[in-house]
Design an enzyme around this catalytic site. Structure first.
Site, PDB file in Angstrom:
ATOM      1  CD  GLU A 175     -12.373 -80.933 -10.966  1.00  0.00           C
ATOM      2  OE1 GLU A 175     -12.953 -82.365 -10.329  1.00  0.00           O
ATOM      3  OE2 GLU A 175     -12.594 -81.591 -11.984  1.00  0.00           O
ATOM      4  N   GLY A 193     -10.919 -89.037 -12.823  1.00  0.00           N
ATOM      5  CA  GLY A 193     -11.693 -90.455 -13.904  1.00  0.00           C
ATOM      6  C   GLY A 193     -10.582 -91.558 -13.746  1.00  0.00           C
ATOM      7  CG  HIS A 233     -14.928 -80.340 -15.231  1.00  0.00           C
ATOM      8  ND1 HIS A 233     -13.910 -81.223 -15.706  1.00  0.00           N
ATOM      9  CD2 HIS A 233     -14.949 -81.492 -14.210  1.00  0.00           C
ATOM     10  CE1 HIS A 233     -13.921 -82.729 -15.525  1.00  0.00           C
ATOM     11  NE2 HIS A 233     -14.598 -82.228 -14.217  1.00  0.00           N
ATOM     12  CD  GLU A 273     -14.649 -84.482 -17.434  1.00  0.00           C
ATOM     13  OE1 GLU A 273     -16.061 -84.189 -17.959  1.00  0.00           O
ATOM     14  OE2 GLU A 273     -14.168 -85.609 -16.893  1.00  0.00           O
ATOM     15  CE  LYS A 280     -16.433 -85.918 -14.305  1.00  0.00           C
ATOM     16  NZ  LYS A 280     -15.477 -86.237 -14.843  1.00  0.00           N
ATOM     17  CG  ASN A 290     -18.940 -82.196 -12.591  1.00  0.00           C
ATOM     18  OD1 ASN A 290     -20.026 -83.089 -13.482  1.00  0.00           O
ATOM     19  ND2 ASN A 290     -17.825 -82.694 -13.093  1.00  0.00           N
ATOM     20  CB  SER A 340      -9.955 -90.176  -8.893  1.00  0.00           C
ATOM     21  OG  SER A 340      -9.961 -90.483  -9.321  1.00  0.00           O
TER      22      SER A 340
HETATM   23  P1  PGA Z   1     -14.538 -88.043 -10.484  1.00  0.00           P
HETATM   24  O1  PGA Z   1     -14.777 -86.506 -11.257  1.00  0.00           O
HETATM   25  O2  PGA Z   1     -14.505 -87.949  -9.786  1.00  0.00           O
HETATM   26  O3  PGA Z   1     -14.768 -89.296 -11.366  1.00  0.00           O
HETATM   27  O4  PGA Z   1     -12.361 -88.378 -10.659  1.00  0.00           O
HETATM   28  C1  PGA Z   1     -13.939 -85.426 -10.793  1.00  0.00           C
HETATM   29  C2  PGA Z   1     -14.582 -84.817 -11.729  1.00  0.00           C
HETATM   30  O5  PGA Z   1     -14.457 -84.243 -12.851  1.00  0.00           O
HETATM   31  O6  PGA Z   1     -15.595 -83.152 -11.004  1.00  0.00           O
END
Ligand code: PGA
Length: 251
Positions: free
Chosen positions: A168, A174, A98, A100, A11, A9, A213
């Site tokens: 998730e 993150g 997601h 976010e 982003k 991903n 993560s």
């Molecule tokens: P991350 O993000 O691996 O940086 O924790 C995962 C995601 O948001 O899909």
């Protein structure tokens, strides 16, 4: 499920030039013949890179996915992108819900469900993200939250063919603080139970992937859990070298 599904991903990262460099590095570090029978790769990239990455991946293994879409085909929705527009670029997968998007753009369980319904009807494979925030986990509400998010989606759909679910936990995204493999396994088992209850015939085939993560240091252990079919990787997928290292640690 033997092959692990790895979704990168990106982003809001990368431009056309940096995407080209990314794949030059990725494929140099990891020729497709090394991983083709062990992992399936999907790259969820910004809209502006869908065409570029589709072209780069043509004749290579690996698919491209969008990171969002509108549930309607067209209309007066400034700034939005629809399924026919994505299909026009040869895209057949889309990340939906997601955290976010839920957190910063007000996406609700209901709007995510409408998107999942539209994506499945259009023959897309939606990668649907669900997960609890830290306060919900601390209050012992993880199961309730997961069940509620799935119920909203399942109220809208009558097939699970092409559906992919990403667990998730929001507190792990993150933060560098991944769920332990036991925590992830436990929630994946719960999700599997809910999915097979709703879809007794083929719910067992819906890929359930973990995100939050994931790095080259922890992916192998997470993927050893029987209930985890793959990973959604954010930060550790942002460089071609780094993502190749992560894939390599599974081979
Ligand atoms: P991350 O993000 O691996 O940086 O924790 C995962 C995601 O948001 O899909």
């Amino acid at each position: 499920m033997n092959k692990k599904l790895l979704v990168a991903n990106w982003k809001m990262h990368h431009t056309r030039i940096s995407a080209e460099n990314y794949f030059a590095n990725f494929f140099a570090a990891l020729p497709a013949k090394l991983w083709a029978d062990r992992v399936e790769l999907v790259f969820a990239v910004p809209y502006t890179l869908l065409a570029t990455v589709s072209t780069i991946l043509k004749d290579k293994l690996g698919a491209v996915a969008a990171q969002n879409m509108h549930w309607l085909d067209k209309g007066a929705y400034t700034g939005e992108v629809s399924l026919p527009m994505l299909a026009d670029l040869g895209v057949g997968k889309v990340v939906l819900g997601h955290s976010e998007r839920r957190q910063y753009y007000g996406e609700s369980d209901e709007s995510v469900a409408l998107k999942v319904k539209a994506a499945l009807q259009a023959g897309f494979s939606p990668i649907v993200c669900i997960g609890e925030i830290l306060g919900e986990r601390q209050a012992g509400k993880t199961s309730e939250v997961i069940a509620g998010q799935l119920a909203a989606v399942f109220a809208q759909i009558s097939t699970c063919k092409q559906l992919i679910i990403a667990y998730e936990p929001v507190w792990a995204i993150g933060t560098g603080l991944a769920a332990t493999s036991e925590q992830a396994q436990e929630v994946h088992q719960l999700i599997r139970q809910i999915v097979t209850k709703k879809f007794p015939e083929d719910g067992s085939e819906v890929p359930l992937i973990y995100g939050g993560s994931v790095t080259s240091a922890n992916i192998a252990e997470l993927m050893q859990q029987a209930a985890i079919d793959g990973a959604l990787v954010g930060g550790a997928s942002l460089s071609g070298d780094g993502f190749a290292e992560l894939v390599n640690s599974l081979l």
